[in-house]
Design a protein around this motif. Structure first.
Motif, PDB file in Angstrom:
ATOM      1  N   GLN A 174      33.199  18.597   8.192  1.00  0.00           N
ATOM      2  CA  GLN A 174      34.630  18.371   8.043  1.00  0.00           C
ATOM      3  C   GLN A 174      35.361  19.580   8.590  1.00  0.00           C
ATOM      4  N   THR A 175      36.316  19.373   9.448  1.00  0.00           N
ATOM      5  CA  THR A 175      37.111  20.464   9.989  1.00  0.00           C
ATOM      6  C   THR A 175      38.511  20.367   9.424  1.00  0.00           C
ATOM      7  N   SER A 176      39.291  21.404   9.722  1.00  0.00           N
ATOM      8  CA  SER A 176      40.650  21.415   9.204  1.00  0.00           C
ATOM      9  C   SER A 176      41.461  20.246   9.739  1.00  0.00           C
ATOM     10  N   CYS A 177      41.157  19.812  10.969  1.00  0.00           N
ATOM     11  CA  CYS A 177      41.896  18.682  11.519  1.00  0.00           C
ATOM     12  C   CYS A 177      41.093  17.391  11.436  1.00  0.00           C
ATOM     13  N   GLY A 178      39.877  17.460  10.898  1.00  0.00           N
ATOM     14  CA  GLY A 178      39.080  16.260  10.682  1.00  0.00           C
ATOM     15  C   GLY A 178      38.641  15.567  11.950  1.00  0.00           C
ATOM     16  N   LEU A 179      38.515  16.285  13.065  1.00  0.00           N
ATOM     17  CA  LEU A 179      38.195  15.637  14.323  1.00  0.00           C
ATOM     18  C   LEU A 179      36.710  15.607  14.620  1.00  0.00           C
ATOM     19  N   TYR A 180      35.931  16.465  13.996  1.00  0.00           N
ATOM     20  CA  TYR A 180      34.521  16.529  14.353  1.00  0.00           C
ATOM     21  C   TYR A 180      33.806  15.228  14.023  1.00  0.00           C
ATOM     22  N   LYS A 181      34.176  14.586  12.934  1.00  0.00           N
ATOM     23  CA  LYS A 181      33.520  13.317  12.590  1.00  0.00           C
ATOM     24  C   LYS A 181      33.769  12.279  13.671  1.00  0.00           C
ATOM     25  N   ASN A 182      34.910  12.342  14.358  1.00  0.00           N
ATOM     26  CA  ASN A 182      35.183  11.418  15.450  1.00  0.00           C
ATOM     27  C   ASN A 182      34.321  11.715  16.671  1.00  0.00           C
ATOM     28  N   LEU A 183      33.917  12.978  16.846  1.00  0.00           N
ATOM     29  CA  LEU A 183      33.092  13.340  17.993  1.00  0.00           C
ATOM     30  C   LEU A 183      31.691  12.769  17.871  1.00  0.00           C
ATOM     31  N   ARG A 184      31.221  12.577  16.665  1.00  0.00           N
ATOM     32  CA  ARG A 184      29.887  12.026  16.469  1.00  0.00           C
ATOM     33  C   ARG A 184      29.897  10.496  16.494  1.00  0.00           C
ATOM     34  N   ASN A 185      31.040   9.887  16.443  1.00  0.00           N
ATOM     35  CA  ASN A 185      31.149   8.433  16.430  1.00  0.00           C
ATOM     36  C   ASN A 185      31.944   7.993  17.661  1.00  0.00           C
ATOM     37  N   PRO A 186      31.259   7.555  18.724  1.00  0.00           N
ATOM     38  CA  PRO A 186      31.958   7.203  19.960  1.00  0.00           C
ATOM     39  C   PRO A 186      32.974   6.078  19.789  1.00  0.00           C
ATOM     40  N   GLU A 187      32.820   5.230  18.778  1.00  0.00           N
ATOM     41  CA  GLU A 187      33.756   4.137  18.577  1.00  0.00           C
ATOM     42  C   GLU A 187      35.122   4.643  18.114  1.00  0.00           C
ATOM     43  N   MET A 188      35.145   5.866  17.603  1.00  0.00           N
ATOM     44  CA  MET A 188      36.392   6.411  17.076  1.00  0.00           C
ATOM     45  C   MET A 188      37.209   7.140  18.144  1.00  0.00           C
ATOM     46  N   PHE A 189      36.710   7.199  19.390  1.00  0.00           N
ATOM     47  CA  PHE A 189      37.441   7.883  20.442  1.00  0.00           C
ATOM     48  C   PHE A 189      38.691   7.107  20.816  1.00  0.00           C
ATOM     49  N   SER A 190      39.773   7.838  20.957  1.00  0.00           N
ATOM     50  CA  SER A 190      41.014   7.266  21.452  1.00  0.00           C
ATOM     51  C   SER A 190      41.748   8.374  22.185  1.00  0.00           C
ATOM     52  N   ILE A 191      42.757   8.017  22.931  1.00  0.00           N
ATOM     53  CA  ILE A 191      43.523   9.020  23.670  1.00  0.00           C
ATOM     54  C   ILE A 191      44.175  10.000  22.704  1.00  0.00           C
ATOM     55  N   ALA A 192      44.711   9.514  21.605  1.00  0.00           N
ATOM     56  CA  ALA A 192      45.366  10.401  20.628  1.00  0.00           C
ATOM     57  C   ALA A 192      44.362  11.382  20.027  1.00  0.00           C
TER      58      ALA A 192
END
Length: 152
Positions: free
Chosen positions: A3-21
């Protein structure tokens, strides 16, 4: 998961969560990640292969010289927009989760002024540019010289 301060690392491990934003938010927080990776490279629990990659990425990010100069249209920003984020992403995968979490908390509290400049790497990059440019000029000269001698 980390878990990071901006909560983005979990999205990096899950390709389905990628979005432009998500990518834009992650790019904005890239500086914090680079500082955290610098700290992780000095952490004793970081594996040597991760340290090597982290040192290359951090040295390049802190270097005042780009691999591809920014004044070259389109290509000048490729390293800033693609190479550096991909390198950081790969390094984040190699550094252990607990080490990265600790280093991210430390990175958020540090100011940018406390980071060292990497003048040695800048000198290596300048030397590589000069050697590459010299090699290219020599090859071009030989090509032009042989072209003109074949014409006569």
């Amino acid at each position: 998961q980390r878990q990071t301060s901006c909560g983005l690392y979990k999205n990096l491990r899950n390709p389905e969560m990628f979005s432009i934003a998500t990518i834009e938010r992650w790019a904005r927080s890239l500086k914090t990640y680079i500082v955290a990776l610098y700290l992780a490279s000095r952490h004793p629990l970081t594996p040597w292969h991760a340290k090597l990659l982290v040192w290359l990425i951090v040295a390049y990010a802190l270097s005042p010289i780009d691999l591809i100069p920014d004044f070259i249209p389109v290509l000048g920003f490729v390293d800033d927009m693609l190479l550096l984020p991909i390198g950081v992403w790969l390094a984040l995968k190699l550094v252990p989760d607990h080490v990265m979490l600790e280093c991210q908390h430390r990175a958020e509290s540090l100011s940018k002024k406390s980071l060292p400049r990497n003048y040695a790497l800048a000198a290596v990059i300048v030397a590589a540019y000069l050697l590459g440019g010299g090699w290219f000029c020599m090859k071009l000269y030989k090509y032009v010289e042989t072209s003109f001698t074949n014409i006569q």
